[in-house]
Design an enzyme around this catalytic site. Sequence first.
Site, PDB file in Angstrom:
ATOM      1  N   GLU A 209      90.344  39.672  68.138  1.00 40.16           N
ATOM      2  CA  GLU A 209      90.399  41.027  68.773  1.00 40.16           C
ATOM      3  C   GLU A 209      89.210  41.564  68.521  1.00 40.16           C
ATOM      4  O   GLU A 209      89.131  42.690  69.001  1.00 40.16           O
ATOM      5  CB  GLU A 209      91.911  41.533  68.420  1.00 40.16           C
ATOM      6  N   LYS A 343     103.025  44.906  77.413  1.00 37.61           N
ATOM      7  CA  LYS A 343     102.139  43.785  77.785  1.00 37.61           C
ATOM      8  C   LYS A 343     102.710  43.091  78.751  1.00 37.61           C
ATOM      9  O   LYS A 343     103.802  42.477  78.934  1.00 37.61           O
ATOM     10  CB  LYS A 343     102.228  42.677  76.394  1.00 37.61           C
TER      11      LYS A 343
END
Length: 436
Positions: A209, A343
């Site tokens: 990330e 999500k």
Amino acid sequence: MAKIVKVIGREIIDSRGNPTVEAEVHLEGGFVGLAAAPSGASTGSREALELRDGDKSRFLGKGVLKAVAAVNNEIAQAIVGKDATNQAEIDQIMIDLDGTENKSNFGANAILAVSLANAKAAAASKGLPLYAYIAELNGTAGVYSMPLPMMNIINGGEHADNNVDIQEFMIQPVGAKTLREALRIGAEVFHNLAKVLKAKGMSTAVGDEGGFAPNLASNADALACIKEAVEKAGYVLGKDVTLAMDCASSEFYNKENGMYEMKGEGKSFTSQEFTHYLEELCKEYPIVSIEDGQDESDWEGFAYQTKVLGDRVQLVGDDLFVTNTKILKEGIEKGIANSILIKFNQIGSLTETLAAIKMAKDAGYTAVISHRSGETEDATIADLAVGTAAGQIKTGSMSRSDRIAKYNQLIRIEEALERAGTPAAFPGLKAVKGQA
């Protein structure tokens, strides 16, 4: 009527070099929507299924040709001729056609890619930016806010090849007045963190990330390095910048003995001990948000953690709730956590995602819009965060184009709203549960 005339699915590559599903939805009048499904590394056991081929001769078994075939055949046949602006109907057709609770027939990756591509095509047909169209679908037309970024600048756990157990150490630039200023503060802290780590002889390689992934003596060491970086950048920790963590506790929870085993530190905790370990970190550092601070199945532990920390710390359920309204409803009724991570691909359609955000907000929970560790250049979550006025977004660090794509889209949206004379508020710390 914005009639669907063609649906195309294809296999593309994500930020980890794994295949994922991309879909195009074409409408009469030449309007086209394009979207790709993301993919997680630390996943909740109750997430909708991401369909992989399992053919070891292609992409080590991670191909998505079956999901792509579902897009090009069954899904295309079912929705061609339908009105793309009826998002709930389009999503329901795909869900019913799949016929499983967890979308395992076509794969949530197939259904989601089409769902998002359809919304983009419909927005284009109405001459609206995606965030404005999402606000319409959400029943909150014209209501926007710019989200506070939660920037993952030290990666551990499943997102990095290091000895750090806690998966994400994040900064929130709460002293900023605008999204653009928040990104500048985040970038300055990120670059100063690189200097801090280099001075200690540590690695500045990045994880999935975009955060740094050094080996550290303890999880508290990660927070100490970030504190030093914030101060070196000229900011005050707790005033200009606050901290957040994603423990991803399910990844180091031993189901056999019920212990949280932090191998990087050589420590084991019972459920309650782990809550108090986190409580001590919160006393030492201005940590205002903790995600998945217990195992996804340890609801008793979550209830205790909520009782101990919930009045002053945002407790975010990710693996706990998996963007699923049935599970979230139960959590709300039992007083578990006080926030949900959103999500798209955990549930698999835009309509169901919006339902989860609404349920959370109606119950006084916050909703944090999130990327996955496997991403593409698709920046739909930026529009989702603004269009639902969620207030918070988690989309990685200040490196890797797959992360920056979302931040750049937020910059464009903030600027567009300012130019239109309708600037969106940037709530900063007020967006975080327990900090208003």
